[in-house]
Design an enzyme around this catalytic site. Structure first.
Site, PDB file in Angstrom:
ATOM      1  CE  LYS A 197      -3.876  -2.102   2.516  1.00 14.08           C
ATOM      2  NZ  LYS A 197      -4.725  -2.003   3.733  1.00 14.08           N
ATOM      3  N   GLY A 349      10.588  -6.538   6.816  1.00 17.53           N
ATOM      4  CA  GLY A 349      10.746  -7.976   6.989  1.00 17.53           C
ATOM      5  C   GLY A 349      11.076  -8.744   5.728  1.00 17.53           C
ATOM      6  N   GLY A 372       8.532  -0.494  11.656  1.00 16.39           N
ATOM      7  CA  GLY A 372       7.807   0.769  11.777  1.00 16.39           C
ATOM      8  C   GLY A 372       8.661   1.901  12.307  1.00 16.39           C
TER       9      GLY A 372
END
Length: 390
Positions: A197, A349, A372
């Site tokens: 996204k 990841g 994050g």
């Protein structure tokens, strides 16, 4: 940021926030990368004469107190194996009187791992009472969990206000490595962004585009940009709410943005789907893009040639299906092949997994454990954990 050298730990119990939020399946740790990443700080504290090293971490997202599936107990033997000395696992919530008694009973030089700190009520709210109860466990506090440094939680920033504190070696390395991507990076500077996204990484894209020479966009987010240009993307994942933003970025930075020109499409979201390669802007209605195509892999590799600074975050396709991992693997190879003359940082990841599987992780400059936290730092945000170490 205060580092370990600024902290006198001789004879002290040192409470260390680590990031042991590792994949566990069937009670067995599947990847010990984050465990081994904590070893330099643990060993440095022991060598500096710490009486005990008390480790705390979260694991998963337990909802209402202790849940067996979120216990950190399986991590203790893994840590013991890589550290090379016994590790005491202390069951029960980290803020309990029983845990305090167990910590106080530890012999000198012992290392202990506390139960999941998210089992304690108030952890994610940075509760003042919890901060005080956790602070009882140590004489000093070290934050080494860069992957949690973007959270203003009790075990991250709350305890720091109550004890002498410093950033651990991993935290220091991460902040230094990622800082080089923001502060006077050497050019040419190329960023590779992937994942599903645009919305997940929009702020990073916006913050880095003015600085970079090229930004290569792959993965599911590429189809939002392609649709914004008027392309046909079939059933490919995209975000209609971000079409205007994509058009704006293309209008302002079109000469820097590199999108895939061909795509490996599938007739179903499945590891066994039928596939073919088509132009990215001409995906048939009943097909969806699941990886960048061979021409795009070559173009992205060429765009990386000669780069002096590289940041890569996010896969180029549905990396968990081997049939659609080719683009991600090609980027891993291309980044590794840049060699010592390039400052290369990999985060996220799947990106980290790809470079590890390629066997060439030692050929990149830095592999971030941040997730994050890495993204928020590169968005230009202040991280609560890092700020607390000042």
């Amino acid at each position: 940021m205060q580092n370990l050298k600024s902290l006198n730990v001789s004879g002290q119990r040192v409470l260390v926030r680590v990031d042991y939020n590792v994949p566990i399946s069937g009670g067995v740790v599947q990847d010990d990368t984050r465990v081994t990443a904590s070893l330099p700080t643990i060993r440095a504290l022991l060598e500096a004469g710490a009486r005990n090293v008390i480790l705390m971490s979260h694991f998963g997202r337990p909802k209402n107190g202790p849940e067996e599936k979120y216990s950190l107990k399986p991590v203790a033997p893994v840590l013991e194996g890589v550290l090379g000395q016994p590790v005491t696992f202390i069951a029960g919530t980290a803020d309990s009187d029983e845990t305090l008694a167990a910590v106080q009973a530890l012999p000198e030089g012992a290392v202990a791992l506390l139960e999941n700190v998210r089992f304690s009520a108030g952890e994610e709210k940075n509760d003042a009472d919890l901060n005080a109860r956790l602070a009882r466990l140590g004489d000093a506090f070290v934050l080494d969990a860069f992957g949690s440094a973007h959270r203003a939680h009790s075990s991250v920033s709350g305890v720091a206000g109550l004890l002498p504190h410093a950033g651990g070696l991993l935290l220091e390395a991460e902040v230094t490595a990622l800082g080089k991507l923001l502060n006077n990076p050497e050019h040419p500077y190329v960023v590779i962004i992937g994942g599903a996204k645009v919305s997940d990484k929009l702020l990073v894209i916006e913050n880095l585009l003015p600085t970079v020479d090229r930004m290569l966009i792959g993965g599911g987010m590429a189809y939002t940009f392609v649709k914004a240009q008027g392309g046909k993307i079939g059933r490919s994942i995209h975000e209609d709410d971000f079409l205007d933003k994509a058009r704006e970025l293309l209008a302002r930075y079109g000469e820097k943005i590199v999108l895939p020109t061909d795509t490996l499409v599938a007739d179903a979201f499945s590891a066994e789907a039928n596939t073919r390669v088509v132009p990215t802007a001409e995906i048939p209605d009943d097909w969806e893009g699941l990886d960048i195509g061979p021409d795009s892999r070559e173009a992205f590799t060429q765009a990386l040639a000669g780069a002096k600074t590289v940041f890569w975050n996010g896969p180029m396709g549905v990396f968990e299906f081997e049939k659609f991992a080719g683009g991600t693997n090609a980027i891993a190879q291309a980044v590794a092949d840049l060699g010592e003359g390039t400052y290369s940082v990999i985060g996220g990841g799947d990106s980290v997994s790809a470079i590890n599987k390629s066997g060439q992780a030692d050929r990149v400059s830095h592999i971030s454990t941040g997730g994050g936290a890495s993204l928020e730092l590169l968005e230009g945000k202040a991280l609560p954990g890092v700020e607390a170490m000042k």
